[in-house]
Design a protein around this motif. Structure first.
Motif, PDB file in Angstrom:
ATOM      1  N   TYR A  84      -3.286   1.656  -8.490  1.00 48.01           N
ATOM      2  CA  TYR A  84      -2.641   2.972  -7.535  1.00 48.01           C
ATOM      3  C   TYR A  84      -2.276   4.101  -8.209  1.00 48.01           C
ATOM      4  O   TYR A  84      -2.581   5.096  -7.613  1.00 48.01           O
ATOM      5  CB  TYR A  84      -1.312   2.186  -7.022  1.00 48.01           C
ATOM      6  N   LEU A 135       0.888  -1.190   0.134  1.00 48.69           N
ATOM      7  CA  LEU A 135      -0.019  -0.084   0.094  1.00 48.69           C
ATOM      8  C   LEU A 135       0.926   1.253   0.115  1.00 48.69           C
ATOM      9  O   LEU A 135       0.736   2.016  -0.849  1.00 48.69           O
ATOM     10  CB  LEU A 135      -0.899  -0.101   1.201  1.00 48.69           C
ATOM     11  N   GLY A 154       1.960   6.166  -6.980  1.00 47.45           N
ATOM     12  CA  GLY A 154       0.723   7.056  -7.380  1.00 47.45           C
ATOM     13  C   GLY A 154       1.092   8.616  -7.389  1.00 47.45           C
ATOM     14  O   GLY A 154       0.832   9.246  -8.321  1.00 47.45           O
ATOM     15  N   THR A 186      -1.068  -2.491  -9.638  1.00 54.60           N
ATOM     16  CA  THR A 186      -0.150  -1.328  -9.760  1.00 54.60           C
ATOM     17  C   THR A 186      -0.654  -0.304 -10.598  1.00 54.60           C
ATOM     18  O   THR A 186      -0.528   1.016  -9.995  1.00 54.60           O
ATOM     19  CB  THR A 186       1.331  -1.930 -10.209  1.00 54.60           C
ATOM     20  N   GLY A 238       2.541   1.721  -3.248  1.00 53.82           N
ATOM     21  CA  GLY A 238       1.764   1.949  -4.099  1.00 53.82           C
ATOM     22  C   GLY A 238       1.369   3.334  -4.167  1.00 53.82           C
ATOM     23  O   GLY A 238       1.074   4.098  -5.312  1.00 53.82           O
ATOM     24  N   LEU A 239       0.919   4.101  -2.828  1.00 51.72           N
ATOM     25  CA  LEU A 239       0.626   5.525  -2.782  1.00 51.72           C
ATOM     26  C   LEU A 239       1.734   6.428  -3.151  1.00 51.72           C
ATOM     27  O   LEU A 239       1.406   7.325  -4.009  1.00 51.72           O
ATOM     28  CB  LEU A 239       0.126   5.720  -1.538  1.00 51.72           C
TER      29      LEU A 239
END
Length: 298
Positions: free
Chosen positions: A192, A72, A79, A189, A75-76
Motif C-alpha cells: 500500500y 483498503l 500510502g 502494508t 491502507g490508502l
C-alpha cells in the motif's frame, strides 16, 4: 497462544547493525544521484521499482494483496502519509545536508511512541520513555540552534522538512497499529505504502517543477538501485520478517544507530560539516531513541 518470538542472537544483532547502516546511508545515496536525477523523481523511481518487486514477491510467496477486510481505506491513507513523508525527505535534501536530514528524520521513533500512547491501548509511556522523548527533543532543539547560528541559515528550510517528514513517518506507524492494517500481512502494508507513493510522487515532482531531465550515469543507476532494491524492498522485508521471529523491542533499540551512521557517512563521503553542537545533537537524538525503546526490550 504463547509468543514464539525470541531474544536476539548474534545473527540478528549483526543483521540489525547492517540494516541501520543501510538506512543511514540512504540520504547520502540520494545526494550522490542528485546531479543526474532530480530529487523527487528519484523518490518516484524508487517507489515504482520497489512496488514491482513487492508484487513479484507476493505472487511468488502466495501472499494475497487484495481482500475485503476493511484495510483498503487505511491502507490508502498510510500510502498517502508515506508519499508525503518521502516527498519532504527528497525535497528537503535540496536545502540541507544528508547528515542533518537523517538526524531530524529519526525524531520519528519518539514521535511514534507519543502517538501510540495516545491512540493505542496498552502503549502508555513509562518515566524512562518520557525521558527518552525529552532527550530526543532536546537534541532536535540543539540541532535547530546549530542551523540557526550558521551563516545565512541555509539549512533551516530543509531541517524543518526533515521534522515534518518524521511526523509523517510517526503518523503512518500509528495509523498502521491503530487500524485494521495491524491484522494484515506486512507485505500487504508495505505494498500500500509503495504503490500509493509511486503514483503520487511523480505528481509532486511535476507540481513543484522538480524536473524530469535525467542523466543515467553509473553512479545515478547504482544509487537508484540501492534505494529501491536494497532499502525499499530487501531491507524492509527483512525487517518485517525479523519482527515475526524476534522480540520487537530488542530490535527497535538498534534504531538509535541509524542517525549516527548517517552523520558519519555524510561527513566522510559528502564532506557534510560537523560542529560540536550538531554532534551533541545527534548523540542526544540517538540516546532518546534508545531510551524510548528500552522498556519494550524487556
Amino acid at each position: 497462544m504463547a509468543d514464539l518470538r525470541r531474544p536476539l542472537d548474534a545473527t540478528a544483532a549483526g543483521a540489525m547493525i547492517v540494516m541501520c547502516a543501510l538506512w543511514g546511508f540512504q540520504q547520502v545515496a540520494i545526494k550522490l544521484a542528485a546531479p543526474a536525477v532530480p530529487l523527487l523523481l528519484q523518490g518516484a523511481i524508487r517507489s515504482g521499482i520497489a512496488t514491482l518487486l513487492v508484487l513479484g514477491w507476493a505472487r511468488w510467496r502466495g501472499i494475497a494483496l487484495w481482500q475485503r477486510d476493511g484495510a483498503l481505506v487505511p491502507g490508502l491513507l498510510a500510502g498517502l502519509l508515506f508519499a508525503v513523508e518521502f516527498a519532504l525527505i527528497y525535497a528537503g535534501l535540496a536545502h540541507t545536508t544528508a547528515a542533518r536530514m537523517v538526524v531530524f528524520l529519526y525524531l520519528a521513533p519518539c514521535l511514534t511512541a507519543l502517538g501510540l500512547s495516545w491512540f493505542v491501548p496498552g502503549e502508555r509511556l513509562s518515566m524512562l520513555q518520557w525521558t527518552g522523548v525529552a532527550t530526543a527533543f532536546a537534541g532536535i532543539a540543539v540541532a535547530f540552534g546549530d542551523g540557526f547560528a550558521a551563516p545565512g541559515r541555509t539549512t533551516m528550510r530543509g531541517d524543518a522538512m526533515g521534522v515534518m517528514a518524521a511526523a509523517g513517518w510517526a503518523a503512518t506507524t500509528v495509523l498502521i497499529r491503530a487500524s485494521p492494517l495491524a491484522a494484515v500481512s506486512a507485505t500487504r502494508t508495505l505494498f500500500y505504502q509503495l504503490a500509493v507513493s509511486a503514483a503520487l510522487l511523480p505528481l509532486f515532482s511535476l507540481a513543484t517543477g522538480d524536473g524530469w531531465v535525467t542523466r543515467w550515469t553509473p553512479l545515478a543507476v547504482a544509487s537508484l538501485a540501492y534505494q529501491a532494491v536494497i532499502v525499499a524492498f530487501a531491507s524492509y522485508l527483512t525487517w518485517f520478517w525479523m519482527l515475526t521471529k524476534y522480540l520487537a523491542g530488542r530490535l527497535a533499540v538498534f534504531s538509535f544507530l541509524t542517525p549516527l551512521f548517517g552523520v558519519a557517512f555524510g561527513h566522510a563521503i559528502l564532506g557534510d560539516p560537523l560542529t560540536p553542537a550538531f554532534v551533541a545533537a545527534a548523540a542526544l537524538v540517538g540516546a532518546g531513541i534508545a531510551l524510548v525503546n528500552l522498556r519494550r526490550a524487556g
